[in-house]
Design an enzyme around this catalytic site. Structure first.
Site, PDB file in Angstrom:
ATOM      1  N   ARG A 147      -8.568  -0.133   4.975  1.00  0.00           N
ATOM      2  CA  ARG A 147      -7.733   0.890   4.327  1.00  0.00           C
ATOM      3  C   ARG A 147      -6.449   0.292   3.773  1.00  0.00           C
ATOM      4  NH1 ARG A 147      -6.283   5.793   7.860  1.00  0.00           N
ATOM      5  NH2 ARG A 147      -5.097   6.046   5.943  1.00  0.00           N
TER       6      ARG A 147
ATOM      7  N   ARG B 231       0.881  14.550  13.103  1.00  0.00           N
ATOM      8  CA  ARG B 231       1.251  14.315  11.705  1.00  0.00           C
ATOM      9  C   ARG B 231       1.142  15.559  10.807  1.00  0.00           C
ATOM     10  NH1 ARG B 231      -1.012   8.755   9.574  1.00  0.00           N
ATOM     11  NH2 ARG B 231       0.854   8.802   8.341  1.00  0.00           N
TER      12      ARG B 231
ATOM     13  N   LYS C 231       0.846  -1.215   0.000  1.00  0.00           N
ATOM     14  CA  LYS C 231       0.000   0.000   0.000  1.00  0.00           C
ATOM     15  C   LYS C 231       0.873   1.255   0.000  1.00  0.00           C
ATOM     16  CE  LYS C 231      -1.558   1.654   4.110  1.00  0.00           C
ATOM     17  NZ  LYS C 231      -1.269   3.067   4.417  1.00  0.00           N
ATOM     18  N   ASN C 232       1.867   1.295   0.893  1.00  0.00           N
ATOM     19  CA  ASN C 232       2.647   2.522   1.057  1.00  0.00           C
ATOM     20  C   ASN C 232       3.639   2.761  -0.071  1.00  0.00           C
ATOM     21  OD1 ASN C 232       1.188   3.120   3.272  1.00  0.00           O
ATOM     22  ND2 ASN C 232       2.764   2.590   4.778  1.00  0.00           N
TER      23      ASN C 232
ATOM     24  N   CYS D 194      -4.882  13.236  13.667  1.00  0.00           N
ATOM     25  CA  CYS D 194      -5.052  11.843  13.248  1.00  0.00           C
ATOM     26  C   CYS D 194      -4.954  10.976  14.494  1.00  0.00           C
ATOM     27  CB  CYS D 194      -3.960  11.554  12.234  1.00  0.00           C
ATOM     28  SG  CYS D 194      -3.395   9.894  12.080  1.00  0.00           S
TER      29      CYS D 194
ATOM     30  N   ARG E 260      -4.437  10.835   4.681  1.00  0.00           N
ATOM     31  CA  ARG E 260      -3.394  11.856   4.784  1.00  0.00           C
ATOM     32  C   ARG E 260      -2.389  11.773   3.646  1.00  0.00           C
ATOM     33  NH1 ARG E 260      -3.524  13.780   9.577  1.00  0.00           N
ATOM     34  NH2 ARG E 260      -1.401  14.524   9.445  1.00  0.00           N
TER      35      ARG E 260
ATOM     36  N   ASP F  35       4.809   0.567  12.106  1.00  0.00           N
ATOM     37  CA  ASP F  35       3.592  -0.069  11.580  1.00  0.00           C
ATOM     38  C   ASP F  35       3.449  -1.530  12.016  1.00  0.00           C
ATOM     39  OD1 ASP F  35       2.904   2.279  10.357  1.00  0.00           O
ATOM     40  OD2 ASP F  35       3.606   1.705   8.366  1.00  0.00           O
TER      41      ASP F  35
ATOM     42  N   ILE G 200       8.222   7.054  16.829  1.00  0.00           N
ATOM     43  CA  ILE G 200       7.857   7.738  15.576  1.00  0.00           C
ATOM     44  C   ILE G 200       6.602   8.591  15.741  1.00  0.00           C
ATOM     45  CG2 ILE G 200       7.347   7.445  13.102  1.00  0.00           C
ATOM     46  CD1 ILE G 200      10.150   6.456  13.848  1.00  0.00           C
TER      47      ILE G 200
HETATM   48  N1  EPU Z   1       6.469  14.721  10.695  1.00  0.00           N
HETATM   49  C1  EPU Z   1       6.493  16.063  10.967  1.00  0.00           C
HETATM   50  N2  EPU Z   1       6.365  16.931   9.904  1.00  0.00           N
HETATM   51  C2  EPU Z   1       6.221  16.505   8.624  1.00  0.00           C
HETATM   52  C3  EPU Z   1       6.205  15.117   8.356  1.00  0.00           C
HETATM   53  C4  EPU Z   1       6.338  14.243   9.419  1.00  0.00           C
HETATM   54  O1  EPU Z   1       6.611  16.478  12.110  1.00  0.00           O
HETATM   55  O2  EPU Z   1       6.123  17.358   7.719  1.00  0.00           O
HETATM   56  C5  EPU Z   1       6.598  13.763  11.813  1.00  0.00           C
HETATM   57  C6  EPU Z   1       5.348  12.889  11.952  1.00  0.00           C
HETATM   58  O3  EPU Z   1       4.328  13.541  12.690  1.00  0.00           O
HETATM   59  C7  EPU Z   1       5.890  11.656  12.636  1.00  0.00           C
HETATM   60  C8  EPU Z   1       7.305  11.545  12.026  1.00  0.00           C
HETATM   61  O4  EPU Z   1       7.620  12.839  11.495  1.00  0.00           O
HETATM   62  O5  EPU Z   1       5.964  11.877  14.000  1.00  0.00           O
HETATM   63  C9  EPU Z   1       7.459  10.519  10.914  1.00  0.00           C
HETATM   64  O6  EPU Z   1       6.398  10.660  10.012  1.00  0.00           O
HETATM   65  P1  EPU Z   1       6.520  10.312   8.468  1.00  0.00           P
HETATM   66  O7  EPU Z   1       6.382  11.570   7.685  1.00  0.00           O
HETATM   67  O8  EPU Z   1       7.693   9.453   8.197  1.00  0.00           O
HETATM   68  O9  EPU Z   1       5.185   9.456   8.262  1.00  0.00           O
HETATM   69  P2  EPU Z   1       4.316   9.466   6.962  1.00  0.00           P
HETATM   70  O10 EPU Z   1       5.176   9.642   5.790  1.00  0.00           O
HETATM   71  O11 EPU Z   1       3.148  10.371   7.151  1.00  0.00           O
HETATM   72  C10 EPU Z   1       4.490   6.918   6.430  1.00  0.00           C
HETATM   73  C11 EPU Z   1       3.533   5.773   6.277  1.00  0.00           C
HETATM   74  C12 EPU Z   1       2.978   5.412   7.639  1.00  0.00           C
HETATM   75  C13 EPU Z   1       4.153   5.014   8.535  1.00  0.00           C
HETATM   76  C14 EPU Z   1       5.156   6.171   8.613  1.00  0.00           C
HETATM   77  C15 EPU Z   1       6.396   5.836   9.408  1.00  0.00           C
HETATM   78  C16 EPU Z   1       2.667   6.105   4.053  1.00  0.00           C
HETATM   79  C17 EPU Z   1       1.529   6.471   3.184  1.00  0.00           C
HETATM   80  N3  EPU Z   1       2.466   6.179   5.375  1.00  0.00           N
HETATM   81  O12 EPU Z   1       3.737   7.988   6.975  1.00  0.00           O
HETATM   82  O13 EPU Z   1       2.128   4.287   7.453  1.00  0.00           O
HETATM   83  O14 EPU Z   1       3.685   4.710   9.819  1.00  0.00           O
HETATM   84  O15 EPU Z   1       5.561   6.540   7.281  1.00  0.00           O
HETATM   85  O16 EPU Z   1       7.032   4.741   8.879  1.00  0.00           O
HETATM   86  O17 EPU Z   1       3.725   5.742   3.573  1.00  0.00           O
HETATM   87  C18 EPU Z   1       0.299   2.902   7.896  1.00  0.00           C
HETATM   88  O18 EPU Z   1       0.500   2.341   6.808  1.00  0.00           O
HETATM   89  O19 EPU Z   1      -0.500   2.445   8.759  1.00  0.00           O
HETATM   90  C19 EPU Z   1       0.997   4.136   8.217  1.00  0.00           C
HETATM   91  C20 EPU Z   1       0.597   4.968   9.165  1.00  0.00           C
END
Ligand code: EPU
Length: 418
Positions: free
Chosen positions: A398, A121, A22-23, A116, A92, A306, A328
């Site tokens: 999802r 996030r 998915k990701n 969320c 998101r 995850d 995280i």
């Molecule tokens: N963060 C910030 N600012 C930003 C972006 C992130 O503060 O602009 C913080 C987040 O709040 C979090 C940390 O940085 O505390 C890491 O977040 P990250 O951006 O890496 O997460 P993401 O890209 O939103 C993806 C996966 C998530 C997975 C995380 C961590 C996708 C679509 N989603 O989210 O997957 O948990 O990386 O590995 O790739 C899931 O599949 O259930 C899921 C939540």
């Protein structure tokens, strides 16, 4: 609202094939917006988040044709370069279109996601990165608007903290920016590497994906391509834990063991037998007794956040005390209370959950709060004595393809009820 009715106590046995990730599929679909030529993606899992992403891509103006897990996108023109609130609030990852739209159209409008279940996030890091590539970004009426009428230009991006979709967003912007971009402190997740592979097959010039420094030489246009999405390591990890938790014997085929080293190491420490019968399969066999182990979530190649909820379900059955630390996301322990309703002994202190085992789990009515939490409750239900009802399974829909059919094929007694 759909619920799962689970009769626990049956060990999972047999073989299943992993679905596509998915990701990985989410950013790959966003990347299709970078060219006016057709891009075909194979092995796209049929899950709700992917359907939402396709709705978004249609809204933006691209043509979408689907044939089972194969999807072709043709983004000839993009009359509506925006991600509206209604779509972003349900997913998101919609913010993944910000970079590609700014690069291809010179303007993009993406609704701010809001809070969320697992944490705040924000997307501030995506925004700062795009500004480094020359985009003018402002926030108004709940939307982020990025503008680069004369195109983006390469620059140096240094992320304050590692972000997976933030790295993917700026990578997609950088491939069409003029000149060179260097992304420091980049995410090293396999999904970032898969996206880079797709972009390279579309004509992009990228080096270093999978390391913390990615270098991109911008090109003036990209072309069509065909790409197969990598296996879903979180789905595979969830099944490995399910096999261990139910005392089963499972073979998972079409997977990539190298993406799951941290989990496999922890399973070994807990006394679970995990072997690699072939380079693309994993077999899990459960021991008589599980040992408690500590886990701290980290960015890849560390232990994936995850898989934290599912591992916590496993630790409820292990002998001793397990410390589970979440680094995280700030609020990713919602499943702990629900597991406690099934008989688990868990205390949450800030970012740490302390699990004292083994607890005999007993079936109960529980509520899923997010995608991976719902997977952990299903797993606990499979291992519990008696009947478990998991409410709000739309969360699991999802991200897990045909979850109840796959589990039922392994002997689980699970049924969807409305
Ligand atoms: N963060 C910030 N600012 C930003 C972006 C992130 O503060 O602009 C913080 C987040 O709040 C979090 C940390 O940085 O505390 C890491 O977040 P990250 O951006 O890496 O997460 P993401 O890209 O939103 C993806 C996966 C998530 C997975 C995380 C961590 C996708 C679509 N989603 O989210 O997957 O948990 O990386 O590995 O790739 C899931 O599949 O259930 C899921 C939540």
């Amino acid at each position: 609202m759909d619920r799962f009715l689970i009769q626990g106590g049956t060990p999972l046995e047999g073989a299943i094939a992993a679905s596509g990730s998915k990701n990985s599929a989410l950013p790959a679909l966003a990347a299709c917006l970078l060219t006016d030529q057709p891009v075909t993606l194979e092995r796209v899992p049929q899950v709700r988040d992917l359907r939402t992403m396709l709705d978004l891509i249609r809204h933006i103006g691209a043509e979408v044709s689907t044939d089972n897990g194969r999807i072709t996108i043709r983004a000839r023109e993009l009359p509506h370069p925006e991600a509206p609130y209604d779509l972003v609030k349900t997913m998101r990852a919609s913010s993944l279109v910000l970079g590609p739209l700014a690069a291809r159209c010179g303007s993009a409008r993406v609704s701010l996601p809001g809070g969320c279940a697992i944490g705040a996030r924000p997307i501030n890091l995506h925004v700062t990165a795009l500004e480094r590539l020359g985009a003018e970004v402002r926030q108004e009426h709940g939307y982020i608007e990025a503008c680069a009428p004369r195109g983006l230009r390469g620059g140096e991006v240094s992320f304050d903290r590692i972000t997976v979709t933030g790295t993917e967003d700026v990578l997609m912007a950088a491939v069409l920016a003029s000149g060179e971009t260097v992304i420091n402190n980049a995410a090293r997740e396999p999904e970032v590497v898969d996206l880079a592979r797709l972009l390279v097959s579309m004509g992009a010039s990228i080096e270093g994906a999978g390391s913390s420094t990615i270098r991109v030489k911008g090109v003036s246009r990209l072309h069509g391509a065909s790409h197969s999405i990598i296996p879903d390591r979180i789905e595979v990890g969830t099944f490995l834990i399910a096999g261990a938790l139910t005392g089963g014997d499972l073979l998972i085929t079409r997977c990539e063991p190298a993406h799951l080293r941290a989990l496999i190491a922890k399973l070994h420490q807990a006394g679970v037998e995990v072997t690699e019968p072939t380079p693309d399969s994993l077999r899990v066999r459960a021991p008589g007794k599980l040992k408690s182990v500590d886990v701290t979530t980290e960015e890849h190649p560390g232990f994936a956040t995850d898989l934290q909820a599912q591992f916590m379900a496993l630790m409820t059955r292990a002998e001793g005390i397990s410390f589970i630390t979440e680094t995280i996301f700030e609020n990713r322990f919602m499943h702990a209370q629900e597991l406690a309703r099934m008989g688990a002994n868990i205390r949450v202190e800030g970012r740490q959950a302390i699990v004292a085992g083994p607890s005999p789990l007993s079936g109960a009515q529980v509520i899923a709060s997010d995608l991976r939490a719902s997977a952990s409750l299903v797993l606990a239900g499979l291992a519990a004595q008696g009947e478990t009802i998991v409410d709000r399974v739309y969360h699991i829909d999802r991200g897990y393809e045909k979850i109840e059919a796959k589990l039922a094929g392994l002997g689980a007694r699970i049924r969807r009820i409305s």
